[in-house]
Scaffold this motif. Structure first.
Motif, PDB file in Angstrom:
ATOM      1  N   VAL A 144      -1.401  -5.279   3.502  1.00 44.40           N
ATOM      2  CA  VAL A 144       0.068  -5.706   4.089  1.00 44.40           C
ATOM      3  C   VAL A 144       0.674  -5.959   3.222  1.00 44.40           C
ATOM      4  N   LEU A 145       0.595  -6.709   2.106  1.00 46.95           N
ATOM      5  CA  LEU A 145       1.319  -7.152   1.694  1.00 46.95           C
ATOM      6  C   LEU A 145       2.217  -5.744   0.049  1.00 46.95           C
ATOM      7  N   GLY A 146       0.957  -4.948  -0.013  1.00 46.91           N
ATOM      8  CA  GLY A 146       1.689  -4.102  -0.857  1.00 46.91           C
ATOM      9  C   GLY A 146       2.567  -2.589   0.254  1.00 46.91           C
ATOM     10  N   VAL A 147       2.243  -2.987   1.400  1.00 46.37           N
ATOM     11  CA  VAL A 147       2.993  -2.406   1.975  1.00 46.37           C
ATOM     12  C   VAL A 147       4.346  -2.920   2.487  1.00 46.37           C
ATOM     13  N   SER A 148       4.396  -4.390   2.292  1.00 49.09           N
ATOM     14  CA  SER A 148       5.635  -4.827   3.178  1.00 49.09           C
ATOM     15  C   SER A 148       6.589  -5.557   1.804  1.00 49.09           C
ATOM     16  N   LEU A 149       6.283  -4.484   0.545  1.00 51.12           N
ATOM     17  CA  LEU A 149       6.667  -4.309  -1.061  1.00 51.12           C
ATOM     18  C   LEU A 149       7.257  -3.559  -1.072  1.00 51.12           C
ATOM     19  N   LEU A 150       6.609  -2.292  -0.163  1.00 46.25           N
ATOM     20  CA  LEU A 150       7.774  -0.887  -0.508  1.00 46.25           C
ATOM     21  C   LEU A 150       8.953  -1.201   0.068  1.00 46.25           C
ATOM     22  N   PRO A 151       9.428   0.245  -1.050  1.00 50.07           N
ATOM     23  CA  PRO A 151      11.123  -0.201  -0.562  1.00 50.07           C
ATOM     24  C   PRO A 151      11.293   0.868   0.185  1.00 50.07           C
ATOM     25  N   ALA A 152      12.708   0.479   1.383  1.00 52.97           N
ATOM     26  CA  ALA A 152      13.557   1.335   2.821  1.00 52.97           C
ATOM     27  C   ALA A 152      13.513   2.852   2.101  1.00 52.97           C
ATOM     28  N   SER A 153      12.208   3.425   2.096  1.00 50.83           N
ATOM     29  CA  SER A 153      12.606   4.854   1.845  1.00 50.83           C
ATOM     30  C   SER A 153      12.051   5.792   2.822  1.00 50.83           C
TER      31      SER A 153
END
Length: 197
Positions: free
Chosen positions: A28-37
């Motif tokens: 969940v943390l990894g997905v949350s830190l992904l860029p908005a693209s």
């Protein structure tokens, strides 16, 4: 207390509660830190699919979880879409859905007692500053099960509406609020019976 746990023999069910909780939190943390693209949205969706394709859970359960979040998706996508654009709104919505669905995966494959134990053990070092690990663990586990439980209640109300041929938002909201309040009452009674105040 209502539980969403479903017994099974798949890898998620066999994995110890501690490592499983940590793994899902990191995802969940990894997905949350992904860029908005767009690629980030695809990666987040792929992570979610990979978690549910594992034997013992399946795409049917994933579909059930996502379908239960459809109104959240409408709100989470619609408002940001106006102000931020389609790409940012899509990525934000996918992040929210993936986080809730992965929390649902934890609830589905881990008994409540095991979750309580994991959270309580993780918070035990904070007792030196006055944190009641047992109460915090109970609060987190109850919160984790709230969204899927309310989703199930909403589904039950809709099924009853269709059976009676009733339509309209008022016809839905009143029984849903009554059921939600009854669930909160039952939960409060169950906690009181166990000595939680």
């Amino acid at each position: 207390m209502l539980t969403l746990y479903r017994s099974g023999t798949g890898p998620w069910h066999r994995m110890p509660a501690g490592p499983k909780t940590l793994l899902l939190l990191l995802l969940v943390l990894g997905v949350s830190l992904l860029p908005a693209s767009w690629p980030a949205a695809a990666i987040a969706a792929a992570v979610c699919l990979a978690c549910y394709v594992v034997p013992g859970v399946g795409f049917r359960e994933l579909g059930r979880q996502v379908w239960g979040l459809r109104w959240l998706v409408v709100v989470a996508f619609g408002i940001p879409c106006i102000f931020l654009g389609v790409e940012a709104a899509t990525v934000g919505t996918v992040r929210i859905v993936v986080a809730v669905v992965l929390a649902g995966l934890l609830s589905l494959t881990t008994p409540v007692a095991a979750l309580l134990d994991v959270v309580e053990r993780a918070l035990r070092p904070l007792r030196v500053i006055g944190v009641d690990a047992t109460r915090v663990a109970l609060l987190l586990v109850v919160a984790l099960g709230t969204v899927p439980t309310l989703t199930r209640l909403a589904r039950e109300v809709r099924v009853a509406q269709r059976a009676r041929g009733a339509r309209g938002i008022r016809v839905f909201v009143v029984p849903f609020v009554v059921l939600a309040l009854r669930h909160a009452d039952d939960l409060g009674d169950a906690l009181s019976a166990r000595g939680v105040r």
